[in-house]
Design an enzyme around this catalytic site. Sequence first.
Site, short mmCIF file in Angstrom:
data_model
loop_
_atom_site.label_atom_id
_atom_site.label_comp_id
_atom_site.label_asym_id
_atom_site.label_seq_id
_atom_site.Cartn_x
_atom_site.Cartn_y
_atom_site.Cartn_z
N MET A 199 -41.80 42.83 46.33
CA MET A 199 -42.41 42.51 45.04
C MET A 199 -41.31 42.13 44.04
O MET A 199 -41.50 42.24 42.83
CB MET A 199 -43.23 43.69 44.53
CG MET A 199 -44.41 43.99 45.46
SD MET A 199 -45.79 44.78 44.64
CE MET A 199 -45.05 46.29 44.11
N LEU A 251 -35.16 42.80 43.16
CA LEU A 251 -34.48 43.19 44.40
C LEU A 251 -33.23 44.02 44.14
O LEU A 251 -32.53 43.82 43.15
CB LEU A 251 -34.13 41.94 45.21
CG LEU A 251 -35.31 41.03 45.55
CD1 LEU A 251 -34.84 39.83 46.35
CD2 LEU A 251 -36.39 41.78 46.31
N HIS A 276 -33.55 46.40 49.35
CA HIS A 276 -34.10 45.15 49.89
C HIS A 276 -33.02 44.38 50.65
O HIS A 276 -33.29 43.80 51.70
CB HIS A 276 -34.61 44.24 48.76
CG HIS A 276 -35.74 44.83 47.97
ND1 HIS A 276 -35.61 45.25 46.67
CD2 HIS A 276 -37.04 45.05 48.30
CE1 HIS A 276 -36.76 45.70 46.23
NE2 HIS A 276 -37.65 45.59 47.19
N GLN A 307 -52.76 45.83 44.57
CA GLN A 307 -52.31 47.16 44.98
C GLN A 307 -51.98 48.07 43.80
O GLN A 307 -51.54 49.19 43.99
CB GLN A 307 -51.14 47.07 45.95
CG GLN A 307 -49.81 46.62 45.34
CD GLN A 307 -48.75 46.38 46.40
OE1 GLN A 307 -48.79 45.40 47.13
NE2 GLN A 307 -47.78 47.29 46.50
N GLU A 351 -37.96 52.61 54.77
CA GLU A 351 -38.52 53.96 54.99
C GLU A 351 -38.74 54.72 53.69
O GLU A 351 -39.32 55.80 53.70
CB GLU A 351 -37.57 54.77 55.89
CG GLU A 351 -37.72 54.45 57.35
CD GLU A 351 -36.90 55.34 58.25
OE1 GLU A 351 -36.08 56.14 57.74
OE2 GLU A 351 -37.05 55.23 59.48
N LYS A 352 -38.24 54.19 52.56
CA LYS A 352 -38.50 54.90 51.30
C LYS A 352 -40.02 55.07 51.13
O LYS A 352 -40.48 56.13 50.77
CB LYS A 352 -37.93 54.14 50.10
CG LYS A 352 -38.18 54.91 48.81
CD LYS A 352 -37.52 54.27 47.64
CE LYS A 352 -38.43 53.35 46.87
NZ LYS A 352 -39.73 53.87 46.46
N SER A 364 -34.84 51.98 44.05
CA SER A 364 -36.22 51.53 43.81
C SER A 364 -36.20 50.51 42.69
O SER A 364 -35.39 50.62 41.75
CB SER A 364 -37.07 52.73 43.39
OG SER A 364 -38.27 52.29 42.80
N SER A 365 -37.12 49.55 42.76
CA SER A 365 -37.21 48.55 41.68
C SER A 365 -37.55 49.23 40.37
O SER A 365 -37.26 48.71 39.29
CB SER A 365 -38.29 47.52 42.02
OG SER A 365 -38.01 46.93 43.25
O1 PAF Z 1 -43.28 47.76 49.31
C1 PAF Z 1 -43.58 46.81 48.57
O2 PAF Z 1 -42.75 46.31 47.79
C2 PAF Z 1 -45.00 46.27 48.59
O3 PAF Z 1 -45.93 47.28 48.77
C3 PAF Z 1 -45.21 45.13 49.62
C4 PAF Z 1 -45.03 45.64 51.03
C5 PAF Z 1 -44.22 44.01 49.35
C6 PAF Z 1 -46.63 44.57 49.49
O4 PAF Z 1 -46.85 44.05 48.22
#
Ligand code: PAF
Length: 283
Positions: free
Chosen positions: A30, A33, A37, A61, A148-149, A185-186
Amino acid sequence: MQVFHKIADLQNRLFDDRKKSKSVGLVPTMGALHDGHASLVKKSIEDNDITVVSVFVNPTQFNDPKDLSSYPRDLDADCKLLETIGADYVFAPSVEEMYPTPDNRHFEFPPVTTVMEGAHRPGHFNGVCQVVSRLFYIVRPDRAYFGEKDWQQIAVVKAMVKSLCLNVKIVECPIVRESDGLARSSRNVLLSDDERKTAPNIFKALKEGVEYSKTHSVKETHDYVVNKINAIDGLDVEYFEIVDGDSLQDVENWNDSDYIVGCITVYCGKKPVRLIDHIKFKS
Ligand code: PAF
């Protein structure tokens, strides 16, 4: 590196690559980065001829509109980082491109979709499955890379792949931490300086929990970790569950499984920022 915004353009390009028998790795993200990532992208580059990184903040989501609007976005910075790492294609579609009509599909794979994040963020995994399945149909990757986070997300994606009979290998990559232990984490960029200093106490308490578990029951260890974290100003545990690492079912005794993981979500600070982490008790 090429950036695609349209599904058809990416698919045409991948069609040519496949004619040359090139293998394709997909790293769904998402954006915003970070090193976590980067480790997924590097692994995909090692394993595949072509690496596609999707950058798409998936609205379906998010169950909280404020969380969606405050989610960090910076496509230019993401592309610069991906270019340095050596990704081949970035796929950054608009919401309309990904969802030309509302997605009415409903994904439910109990227990992995109903416990923990599933219970606390209703609809979250349905949205994850909607977007990940679309990305799999669009890219048709040989392998897809997940960190795995988000321990539970991997279990959910694997259940979805099995249920839809998709021919893609899910590659799990280890969590990446800052030097003080905070899981990358972002969302970390949303922390104030003070909150950033407080947040590493989550992983510290988890590590202490592993030591404590050597002489205490599952319930005592659970309470020890929760009390440790909640005693720190600015941290508030949403849930901490000690579960079987595959089925995600709660364990009551340390002998219940050979593979035991503690999954935690903590609210940090005033906004607050929701942080996720986990630790292995038995592996
Ligand atoms: O883990 C994420 O960043 C998101 O849930 C994903 C897998 C890119 C789906 O939007």
